[in-house]
Scaffold this motif. Structure first.
Motif, mmCIF file in Angstrom:
data_model
loop_
_atom_site.group_PDB
_atom_site.id
_atom_site.type_symbol
_atom_site.label_atom_id
_atom_site.label_comp_id
_atom_site.label_asym_id
_atom_site.label_seq_id
_atom_site.Cartn_x
_atom_site.Cartn_y
_atom_site.Cartn_z
ATOM 1 N N ARG A 6 0.871 -1.176 0.000
ATOM 2 C CA ARG A 6 0.000 0.000 0.000
ATOM 3 C C ARG A 6 0.908 1.226 0.000
ATOM 4 O O ARG A 6 1.981 1.217 0.598
ATOM 5 C CB ARG A 6 -0.880 0.006 1.242
ATOM 6 N N CYS A 7 0.453 2.286 -0.670
ATOM 7 C CA CYS A 7 1.224 3.518 -0.704
ATOM 8 C C CYS A 7 0.290 4.706 -0.488
ATOM 9 O O CYS A 7 -0.758 4.810 -1.138
ATOM 10 C CB CYS A 7 1.928 3.662 -2.051
ATOM 11 N N ASP A 8 0.656 5.572 0.435
ATOM 12 C CA ASP A 8 -0.051 6.835 0.649
ATOM 13 C C ASP A 8 0.810 7.938 0.060
ATOM 14 O O ASP A 8 2.022 7.997 0.325
ATOM 15 C CB ASP A 8 -0.270 7.093 2.143
ATOM 16 N N LEU A 9 0.200 8.806 -0.734
ATOM 17 C CA LEU A 9 0.916 9.913 -1.365
ATOM 18 C C LEU A 9 0.382 11.212 -0.815
ATOM 19 O O LEU A 9 -0.834 11.440 -0.788
ATOM 20 C CB LEU A 9 0.737 9.860 -2.881
ATOM 21 N N SER A 10 1.291 12.059 -0.379
ATOM 22 C CA SER A 10 0.927 13.341 0.217
ATOM 23 C C SER A 10 1.761 14.442 -0.410
ATOM 24 O O SER A 10 2.871 14.205 -0.882
ATOM 25 C CB SER A 10 1.198 13.335 1.729
ATOM 26 N N THR A 11 1.214 15.638 -0.371
ATOM 27 C CA THR A 11 2.018 16.801 -0.712
ATOM 28 C C THR A 11 2.399 17.488 0.588
ATOM 29 O O THR A 11 1.674 17.423 1.584
ATOM 30 C CB THR A 11 1.252 17.781 -1.626
ATOM 31 N N VAL A 12 3.559 18.114 0.570
ATOM 32 C CA VAL A 12 4.061 18.844 1.723
ATOM 33 C C VAL A 12 4.097 20.311 1.323
ATOM 34 O O VAL A 12 4.602 20.654 0.251
ATOM 35 C CB VAL A 12 5.472 18.355 2.121
ATOM 36 N N ASP A 13 3.543 21.197 2.169
ATOM 37 C CA ASP A 13 3.526 22.627 1.839
ATOM 38 C C ASP A 13 4.763 23.328 2.417
ATOM 39 O O ASP A 13 5.625 22.698 3.041
ATOM 40 C CB ASP A 13 2.228 23.296 2.266
ATOM 41 N N HIS A 14 4.839 24.623 2.205
ATOM 42 C CA HIS A 14 5.990 25.410 2.671
ATOM 43 C C HIS A 14 6.201 25.315 4.178
ATOM 44 O O HIS A 14 7.323 25.447 4.660
ATOM 45 C CB HIS A 14 5.823 26.889 2.291
ATOM 46 N N ASP A 15 5.124 25.083 4.943
ATOM 47 C CA ASP A 15 5.225 25.003 6.404
ATOM 48 C C ASP A 15 5.506 23.590 6.902
ATOM 49 O O ASP A 15 5.553 23.362 8.110
ATOM 50 C CB ASP A 15 3.937 25.525 7.036
ATOM 51 N N GLY A 16 5.623 22.630 5.971
ATOM 52 C CA GLY A 16 5.885 21.251 6.362
ATOM 53 C C GLY A 16 4.654 20.419 6.623
ATOM 54 O O GLY A 16 4.765 19.247 6.982
ATOM 55 N N ALA A 17 3.468 20.999 6.436
ATOM 56 C CA ALA A 17 2.227 20.255 6.650
ATOM 57 C C ALA A 17 1.981 19.296 5.483
ATOM 58 O O ALA A 17 2.140 19.675 4.317
ATOM 59 C CB ALA A 17 1.050 21.211 6.800
ATOM 60 N N GLU A 18 1.618 18.060 5.802
ATOM 61 C CA GLU A 18 1.324 17.056 4.782
ATOM 62 C C GLU A 18 -0.172 16.985 4.544
ATOM 63 O O GLU A 18 -0.965 17.112 5.477
ATOM 64 C CB GLU A 18 1.815 15.671 5.218
ATOM 65 N N ARG A 19 -0.517 16.737 3.263
ATOM 66 C CA ARG A 19 -1.924 16.603 2.894
ATOM 67 C C ARG A 19 -2.052 15.438 1.915
ATOM 68 O O ARG A 19 -1.447 15.441 0.839
ATOM 69 C CB ARG A 19 -2.413 17.894 2.261
#
Length: 143
Positions: free
Chosen positions: A113-126
């Protein structure tokens, strides 16, 4: 339990041998004991017309993370047999992070299984996508 430092170094060498991965600037930041994490910096040339990271880039990251996770528990070579991807939301951020882990490891097939997230400038993952894949264990292919 394997030597995670050696596993990561080996994975980094393999990744460096993949011309497409080099083109995208892919990094592997974790590999061993049934898991792997890949990262790609989000750049304009990797986006689609609405400014979101292209789904093909997200799919590539999932595919590669799944095989690296499987490879970390396999004595043989590994090739993707198939995977499904569900896009949860548009990929917007500064880094795409794909974290894969082995769910079940058999002799000839490994399920991950793989979860893909984006990380913003503040380091928060979504979370932007989730995948599940089957990885075939094969004799190590030669070029």
């Amino acid at each position: 339990m394997g030597d995670e430092t050696a596993d990561l170094a080996r994975a980094q060498r393999v990744l460096a041998e993949q011309p497409f991965s080099v083109l995208l600037g892919t990094r592997i930041t974790e590999c061993g004991d049934g898991s792997a994490t890949l990262e790609i910096d989000v750049r304009e040339e990797l986006c689609q017309q609405h400014g979101f990271l292209h789904g093909g880039v997200v799919s590539y990251a999932a595919d590669n993370a799944l095989t690296f996770a499987a490879g970390s528990v396999s004595a043989g070579g590994v090739l993707t047999a198939g995977f499904s991807i569900d896009y949860v939301r548009p990929a917007v951020g500064t880094i795409l992070r794909a974290h894969a882990r082995v769910i079940n490891a058999g002799r000839s097939r490994i399920i991950c299984r793989c979860d893909l997230s984006t990380v913003d400038h503040d380091g928060a993952e979504r979370l932007c996508a989730v995948t599940q894949g089957a990885i075939s264990v094969v004799e190590t292919p030669t070029r």
